[in-house]
Every structure is written in C-alpha cells, then in structure tokens.
Design an enzyme around this catalytic site. Structure first.
Site, PDB file in Angstrom:
ATOM      1  N   VAL A 139       0.896  -1.155   0.000  1.00 44.30           N
ATOM      2  CA  VAL A 139       0.000   0.000   0.000  1.00 44.30           C
ATOM      3  C   VAL A 139       0.933   1.203   0.000  1.00 44.30           C
ATOM      4  CG1 VAL A 139      -1.720   1.316   1.298  1.00 44.30           C
ATOM      5  CG2 VAL A 139      -1.863  -1.196   1.205  1.00 44.30           C
ATOM      6  N   PRO A 140       1.045   1.897  -1.134  1.00 43.25           N
ATOM      7  CA  PRO A 140       2.128   2.863  -1.343  1.00 43.25           C
ATOM      8  C   PRO A 140       1.941   4.206  -0.637  1.00 43.25           C
ATOM      9  CG  PRO A 140       0.705   2.820  -3.252  1.00 43.25           C
ATOM     10  CD  PRO A 140       0.188   1.762  -2.313  1.00 43.25           C
ATOM     11  N   CYS A 141       1.932   4.180   0.701  1.00 39.26           N
ATOM     12  CA  CYS A 141       1.760   5.411   1.463  1.00 39.26           C
ATOM     13  C   CYS A 141       2.899   6.403   1.208  1.00 39.26           C
ATOM     14  CB  CYS A 141       1.614   5.108   2.953  1.00 39.26           C
ATOM     15  SG  CYS A 141       2.949   4.141   3.652  1.00 39.26           S
ATOM     16  N   HIS A 142       4.037   5.899   0.726  1.00 40.62           N
ATOM     17  CA  HIS A 142       5.149   6.802   0.405  1.00 40.62           C
ATOM     18  C   HIS A 142       4.795   7.727  -0.764  1.00 40.62           C
ATOM     19  CE1 HIS A 142       5.739   3.241  -2.155  1.00 40.62           C
ATOM     20  NE2 HIS A 142       6.340   4.064  -3.019  1.00 40.62           N
ATOM     21  N   ARG A 143       3.765   7.407  -1.526  1.00 42.00           N
ATOM     22  CA  ARG A 143       3.345   8.234  -2.659  1.00 42.00           C
ATOM     23  C   ARG A 143       2.394   9.357  -2.252  1.00 42.00           C
ATOM     24  NH1 ARG A 143       2.172   3.002  -6.365  1.00 42.00           N
ATOM     25  NH2 ARG A 143       4.336   2.310  -6.543  1.00 42.00           N
TER      26      ARG A 143
END
Length: 179
Positions: A139-143
């Site tokens: 889940v790309p929370c870094h984006r």
C-alpha cells in the site's frame, strides 16, 4: 510467521520483513539493520494492539521477495492487494488503502488533500491512515505527499525519499530532505 530477507536495491541494502499466516498481516522494511529491528518490534506491537495474532517464528516465505519486486517495479502494487489480510484494519483505513493502491501508480504522487477529496474525508484523517499503514510498499503510502513538500513518513523520512527516488519521483524528494 515472519519471513525476512536482505536485498540490494539501487546500491543500498534493504531489510524487508513480512508477517503472515494465510495472507500478509504486515510489512516493514528499513535501510539499516538496527532500524529494521526497531521496525519489526514496532509493527508486531501495533498489530497485536489491533487484535492481530502475530507469530514471530521465522519461516521461509516468498513474501519478502514479492515486496522487493514491488520496490524494483517488477510487480505492480495492485497485483499484491489480494494477498493482504486486512486484519486489524478499520473499514475507513481499508477503503483508503485500497483506493490508494488502485489509483496512485508507480512514478506518481498524490497530496493528502487530493486523496482526502477523492474519498470525502479530511487530510488529517488521511495522514492518520498513512501513519497506521501496516502494509508499506504494498500500500504505497510513500506516494502521499504534502501540498508544499514531501510530507512525513513512519518511521523515517529517508525511507520515503529512497522509495520515491527508485520510482523516479525526483521533484518531491528534494523538497524537504536530501540523502
């Protein structure tokens, strides 16, 4: 069970751990061993507080390799979404994580505000969901970034910068922190 591995990615050692039973219960990673050990401890405690039955017994697993393949772009985030257990995740968080994973692709970012608008909530609620994400990278929370800079990242901002640079999102990585 706990599957873990160390991989060389973009000239750096990356430690990856995946808690799993039938599906992925949680993911953590770090760019150094000491931080990795702290991250494993932090995530296991968080999952337990959320009622997830976490087993720290080391077990060989393909999951750490799968997470590595997401980092390097060999596998799409959406391809792994069905492997997540969503145990201990609130319905709101699940909605946020699913929308983010399906709609913000590698090489792009979205602001907390834009994500909040898409889901009919507040940027602060989105920030909380990102901070509690038990599946980073998948889940790309870094984006998810702030409107005026890179924003924050749990547990360390240099990890967010690393992931965004690998994905070719250079414009955001220099806004608050340079490696």
């Amino acid at each position: 069970m706990l599957g873990a591995g160390t991989f060389e990615i973009a000239g750096r050692n990356v430690w990856i751990a995946v808690f799993w039973r039938k599906k992925i219960q949680g993911v953590t990673f770090a760019l150094d061993r000491e931080q990795f050990e702290r991250n494993v401890e932090r995530l296991s405690g968080f999952l337990r507080k959320r009622g997830v039955n976490v087993d720290l017994t080391p077990e060989s697993s393909d999951y750490p390799f799968l997470v590595k393949d997401i980092i390097t772009g060999k596998v799409e985030n959406t391809d792994v979404l069905s492997e997540l257990s969503f145990e201990g995740v609130t319905p709101f968080e699940g909605c946020v994580y699913e929308w983010l994973t399906k709609n913000v692709k590698r090489g792009s970012v979205i602001t907390y505000g834009a994500l909040a608008k898409a889901l009919g909530t507040s940027p602060r609620a989105i920030g909380g969901a990102m901070r509690r994400n038990p599946y980073p990278i998948v889940v790309p929370c870094h984006r998810v970034v702030a409107k005026n800079g890179i924003g924050y990242y749990t547990p360390r901002l240099d990890e967010k910068v690393f992931l965004l640079k690998i994905e070719g999102v250079e414009g955001w990585t220099s806004s608050k922190l340079t490696l």
